[in-house]
Design a protein around this motif. Structure first.
Motif, PDB file in Angstrom:
ATOM      1  N   SER A  33       0.821  -1.217   0.000  1.00 13.01           N
ATOM      2  CA  SER A  33       0.000   0.000   0.000  1.00 13.01           C
ATOM      3  C   SER A  33       0.851   1.262   0.000  1.00 13.01           C
ATOM      4  CB  SER A  33      -0.934   0.012   1.212  1.00 13.01           C
ATOM      5  OG  SER A  33      -1.801  -1.097   1.206  1.00 13.01           O
ATOM      6  N   PHE A  34       1.658   1.419   1.046  1.00 12.29           N
ATOM      7  CA  PHE A  34       2.314   2.701   1.258  1.00 12.29           C
ATOM      8  C   PHE A  34       3.622   2.833   0.493  1.00 12.29           C
ATOM      9  CE2 PHE A  34      -0.405   1.981   4.974  1.00 12.29           C
ATOM     10  CZ  PHE A  34      -1.196   3.107   4.889  1.00 12.29           C
ATOM     11  N   LEU A  35       4.355   1.737   0.320  1.00 12.46           N
ATOM     12  CA  LEU A  35       5.542   1.825  -0.526  1.00 12.46           C
ATOM     13  C   LEU A  35       5.153   2.134  -1.968  1.00 12.46           C
ATOM     14  CD1 LEU A  35       8.127  -0.893   0.588  1.00 12.46           C
ATOM     15  CD2 LEU A  35       8.215   1.577   0.879  1.00 12.46           C
ATOM     16  N   THR A  36       4.116   1.467  -2.462  1.00 12.64           N
ATOM     17  CA  THR A  36       3.665   1.762  -3.822  1.00 12.64           C
ATOM     18  C   THR A  36       2.991   3.128  -3.893  1.00 12.64           C
ATOM     19  OG1 THR A  36       1.587   0.599  -3.383  1.00 12.64           O
ATOM     20  CG2 THR A  36       3.365  -0.669  -4.369  1.00 12.64           C
ATOM     21  N   PHE A  37       2.343   3.535  -2.806  1.00 17.03           N
ATOM     22  CA  PHE A  37       1.733   4.872  -2.757  1.00 17.03           C
ATOM     23  C   PHE A  37       2.788   5.951  -2.947  1.00 17.03           C
ATOM     24  CE2 PHE A  37       0.069   8.661  -0.762  1.00 17.03           C
ATOM     25  CZ  PHE A  37      -1.262   8.675  -1.143  1.00 17.03           C
ATOM     26  N   MET A  38       3.995   5.703  -2.437  1.00 21.02           N
ATOM     27  CA  MET A  38       5.077   6.686  -2.562  1.00 21.02           C
ATOM     28  C   MET A  38       5.567   6.829  -3.994  1.00 21.02           C
ATOM     29  SD  MET A  38       7.152   5.656   0.887  1.00 21.02           S
ATOM     30  CE  MET A  38       8.630   6.505   0.343  1.00 21.02           C
ATOM     31  N   ALA A  39       5.162   5.921  -4.859  1.00 21.22           N
ATOM     32  CA  ALA A  39       5.532   6.054  -6.270  1.00 21.22           C
ATOM     33  C   ALA A  39       4.934   7.303  -6.890  1.00 21.22           C
ATOM     34  CB  ALA A  39       5.086   4.818  -7.055  1.00 21.22           C
ATOM     35  N   ILE A  40       3.943   7.877  -6.229  1.00 23.17           N
ATOM     36  CA  ILE A  40       3.346   9.121  -6.703  1.00 23.17           C
ATOM     37  C   ILE A  40       4.341  10.269  -6.643  1.00 23.17           C
ATOM     38  CG2 ILE A  40       2.458  10.031  -4.513  1.00 23.17           C
ATOM     39  CD1 ILE A  40      -0.162  10.622  -5.875  1.00 23.17           C
ATOM     40  N   GLY A  41       5.450  10.067  -5.894  1.00 21.94           N
ATOM     41  CA  GLY A  41       6.482  11.102  -5.802  1.00 21.94           C
ATOM     42  C   GLY A  41       7.136  11.412  -7.132  1.00 21.94           C
ATOM     43  N   GLY A  42       7.055  10.508  -8.096  1.00 21.68           N
ATOM     44  CA  GLY A  42       7.615  10.780  -9.423  1.00 21.68           C
ATOM     45  C   GLY A  42       6.704  11.584 -10.314  1.00 21.68           C
ATOM     46  N   PHE A  43       5.528  11.954  -9.801  1.00 20.14           N
ATOM     47  CA  PHE A  43       4.561  12.675 -10.626  1.00 20.14           C
ATOM     48  C   PHE A  43       5.076  14.030 -11.117  1.00 20.14           C
ATOM     49  CE2 PHE A  43       0.571  15.143 -11.222  1.00 20.14           C
ATOM     50  CZ  PHE A  43       0.009  14.359 -12.207  1.00 20.14           C
ATOM     51  N   PRO A  44       5.789  14.823 -10.292  1.00 24.79           N
ATOM     52  CA  PRO A  44       6.298  16.108 -10.807  1.00 24.79           C
ATOM     53  C   PRO A  44       7.181  15.954 -12.039  1.00 24.79           C
ATOM     54  CG  PRO A  44       6.440  16.066  -8.427  1.00 24.79           C
ATOM     55  CD  PRO A  44       6.048  14.686  -8.844  1.00 24.79           C
ATOM     56  N   SER A  45       8.100  14.996 -12.006  1.00 19.66           N
ATOM     57  CA  SER A  45       8.962  14.781 -13.178  1.00 19.66           C
ATOM     58  C   SER A  45       8.153  14.271 -14.358  1.00 19.66           C
ATOM     59  CB  SER A  45      10.075  13.786 -12.833  1.00 19.66           C
ATOM     60  OG  SER A  45      10.903  14.285 -11.813  1.00 19.66           O
ATOM     61  N   PHE A  46       7.163  13.438 -14.062  1.00 16.11           N
ATOM     62  CA  PHE A  46       6.326  12.932 -15.144  1.00 16.11           C
ATOM     63  C   PHE A  46       5.499  14.050 -15.779  1.00 16.11           C
ATOM     64  CE2 PHE A  46       2.266  11.040 -16.565  1.00 16.11           C
ATOM     65  CZ  PHE A  46       2.758  10.272 -17.598  1.00 16.11           C
ATOM     66  N   VAL A  47       5.074  15.020 -14.984  1.00 13.52           N
ATOM     67  CA  VAL A  47       4.325  16.160 -15.527  1.00 13.52           C
ATOM     68  C   VAL A  47       5.183  16.931 -16.524  1.00 13.52           C
ATOM     69  CG1 VAL A  47       3.338  18.401 -14.929  1.00 13.52           C
ATOM     70  CG2 VAL A  47       2.727  16.395 -13.605  1.00 13.52           C
ATOM     71  N   GLU A  48       6.478  17.097 -16.209  1.00 17.35           N
ATOM     72  CA  GLU A  48       7.374  17.774 -17.150  1.00 17.35           C
ATOM     73  C   GLU A  48       7.496  16.971 -18.442  1.00 17.35           C
ATOM     74  OE1 GLU A  48       8.589  20.816 -16.632  1.00 17.35           O
ATOM     75  OE2 GLU A  48       7.405  20.779 -14.799  1.00 17.35           O
TER      76      GLU A  48
END
Length: 666
Positions: free
Chosen positions: A423-438
């Motif tokens: 749950s929470f380790l995979t939830f932290m994958a959202i941290g790559g969203f800023p770079s993905f937005v670029e």
């Protein structure tokens, strides 16, 4: 015939060096004999309007007419909100789906869409991959756009030639740079953006505010590089640029000027004759003042106050604009423009523009994979920072649940540990969203310019991210797995890592779909986090499956990927183990299968590998969903808007301004 083409090119060069003399505002009689690969663009009686539910129909452009010829730079000027960018977008065929357009736009006298490779559009904002060098950025673009039949060495040479044409040879190996990292200057970034679009040698070049955010010196160097593009390779480019407030030096680079105010044409013709037009109507340009400043100050009705005197003008700006518009429509220059447009359209003997070939789909996928991998490797915030945080969290898990044992109490501890991982380790994958937005911003620009399609982007992004996600899954996974003393055996460990890796891929796929719908970065983070939180609640751990309310069990429990992650990890861990039973039970031990069915209420009729296959299928589903959303926005939404929008005839009736001159079409 060859001599005529050479004379025409020489005339254009002399024309620029003499600061666009008025005598050259009409074409030479031999002009129609120009080479067929030149692009002459004309637009006649063009109206552009936007439909709004609350405000009805709003006009943006009202009956504008003009032309752009090969070897010349046409500048579109006017105050903010006058319709400069809208005119540029309309000519380039880039209007959004909620905007309606009428009128004729012809290329070499033919009504046709601009084919790939024949035109290029440089956006106002520099959307670039900041981790690449100038050489790498242009070379990757050349590999994406140029056909596979062209040798690699020739593509590399083409990229370096384009860089030299824009005066960036000294910065070839400098990284573009962005926030937090020093790189190119604003003017250099603008020239890199131009390099990326002219690598295919387009005959027609559109530029939206190429000097925006630049100082006067940088603006001049950028515009002079643009104006001299047709001299380096012998191609007579047709260049159209919207520009807000150029300096006097930049203004002298323009061949023709299109001056707009409130969507109407105030002036169209040679840039050097605009000052005389204003003076003849009672608005002379003061000595030593920049002509463009004078024009914009005269026709800008946003501030209807004389700033220098601090008092209202005797004549309102609206009246000044109406005077200039009527004067232009009745002037000989307007008749020359109409005649020139008619002559160009009548003599459009060139064949319709053919689309150029570009790199094949497989080549595009490979190039995008290499480029994205390099970007991910150099961007510390993309995966490296996440790896460091994951390692830290893994050590935290390993120390808290160190050597978990096999007591009855370890059943709950094992379950909590596995749920935290899923749950929470995979939830932290959202941290790559800023770079993905670029990455999404770059993708949106390149897709709109036809560099490649959505499918190539999805495949390239998926392949490039897999090694990094595998690394993030393997190293922290090994730390957490072996420190806590979970079930030994390579098969169990590899399955644990496979589920963690697949869940991270799945979260990134989910965020891709979210990013294609939600317009802003902050809303994307909130939306993605909210979706995952709901899935975690309905996954069957915090509330066991048989205890879930029907509203949560159908359908959330079955569509939440956490359910299958929990089941797979629990089956992988508990099957084959035995635990001592509680006091009072007849049996001394309880098996892992009994724990799964009785304690966790899980379905053991199918194996853990089925759960893994379901997770992999969800990864593919979310990637396909992203592809479908983008395609839907490209095809379906414009068709729906076209069906519900008002007709052109209705729109023109609404847009007619009773106070305006009746001859708006002139």
């Amino acid at each position: 015939m060859m001599k005529t083409g050479m004379d025409t090119t020489t005339t254009n060069r002399d024309y620029q060096s003499r600061v666009h003399e008025v005598e050259l505002e009409t074409c030479d009689p031999d002009e129609p004999k120009e080479p067929r690969n030149d692009f002459t663009l004309t637009w006649e009686d063009m109206w552009v309007m936007v439909s709004n539910k609350s405000k009805g129909v709003k006009p943006i452009l009202q009956g504008v007419t003009g032309y752009a010829r090969p070897g010349e730079l046409l500048a579109i000027m006017g105050p903010s909100g006058c319709g400069k960018s809208t005119l540029l977008d309309a000519l380039a065929g880039r209007l959004s789906s909620n905007i309606r357009q009428t009128g004729d736009i012809l290329v070499n006298g033919h009504k046709q869409a601009l084919a790939y490779g024949t035109s290029a559009y440089v956006m106002q904002d520099d959307v670039l991959i900041t981790t690449l060098t100038v050489r790498e950025a242009v070379y990757y673009t050349a590999q994406l756009q140029l056909p596979d039949s062209m040798p690699i060495s020739e593509k590399r040479e083409r990229a370096e030639t384009v860089i030299r044409e824009m005066g960036l040879q000294d910065a070839m190996d400098t990284r573009i740079g962005g926030w937090g990292t020093k790189g190119l200057s604003g003017g250099q970034k603008r020239r890199v953006s131009i390099c990326l679009e002219i690598v295919t040698r387009p005959k027609l070049l559109f530029l939206d505010e190429p000097t925006s955010g630049l100082d006067s010196a940088a603006s001049y160097y950028v515009m002079s590089s643009i104006a001299s593009l047709d001299h380096g390779d012998g191609i007579r480019r047709t260049i159209i640029a919207s520009i807000h407030q150029p300096s006097s030096e930049v203004f002298q680079l323009f061949h023709n000027l299109c001056l707009l105010s409130s969507g109407r044409t105030v002036y169209f013709g040679p840039a050097s004759a605009a000052t005389e037009f204003f003076a003849s109507n009672g608005f002379p340009c003061p000595t030593l003042q920049n002509p463009s400043d004078h024009f914009l100050k005269t026709i800008n009705k946003d501030f209807d106050v004389d700033i220098e005197q601090g008092a209202p003008r005797k004549v309102s700006t609206e009246e000044v604009i109406n005077t200039l518009v009527k004067s232009y429509r009745s002037s000989p220059n307007c008749q020359k423009v109409l005649g020139e447009v008619a002559k160009i359209n009548e003599q459009g003997h060139g064949a319709p523009v053919k689309e150029r070939s570009q790199a094949k789909f497989v080549t595009q996928c490979l190039v995008l994979t290499r480029r994205s991998s390099l970007n991910m490797y150099r961007d510390r915030g993309y995966y490296w920072l996440r790896l460091a945080i994951y390692v830290t969290v893994a050590f935290g898990l390993g120390t808290i649940y160190f050597n978990i044992g096999s007591t009855y109490g370890s059943i709950q501890a094992r379950g909590s540990l596995l749920v935290f991982v899923a749950s929470f380790l995979t939830f932290m994958a959202i941290g790559g969203f800023p770079s993905f937005v670029e990455d999404m911003k770059v993708f949106a620009r390149e897709r709109l310019n036809g560099h490649y399609g959505t499918g190539a982007f999805v495949i390239g992004n998926t392949l490039s991210s897999m090694p990094y996600l595998l690394l993030i899954s393997l190293i922290p996974g090994a730390i957490a797995y072996y420190l806590t003393g979970l079930q030994r055996g390579w098969e169990h460990f590899l399955y644990f890592v496979a589920v963690l890796f697949t869940c991270m891929m799945l979260v990134e796929s989910l965020m891709m779909a979210v990013a294609s719908i939600v317009p802003t970065f902050l809303m994307g983070i909130i939306t993605g986090a909210g979706i995952q939180a709901l899935m975690i609640l309905g996954g069957g751990f915090f509330r066991l499956p048989n205890d879930l309310p029907l509203l949560w069990k159908y359908p959330l429990y079955y569509i939440a990927f956490h359910r299958y992650a929990y089941e797979g990890l629990f089956k992988n861990e508990f099957k084959g183990l035995k635990f001592p039973s509680q006091a009072g039970n007849k049996a001394s031990f309880i098996s892992g299968e009994q724990v799964l069915t009785g304690f966790w209420q899980m379905d053991v009729e199918y194996s853990k590998w089925v759960d893994l296959v379901v997770l992999i299928g969800m990864v593919i589903l979310y990637r396909v969903m992203f592809l479908a959303i983008v395609k839907c926005s490209e095809v379906v939404m414009p068709a729906l808007v076209a069906c519900i929008s008002v007709t052109p005839e209705q729109t023109k009736k609404v847009m007619m301004n009773p106070s305006d001159d009746k001859s708006v079409h002139g």
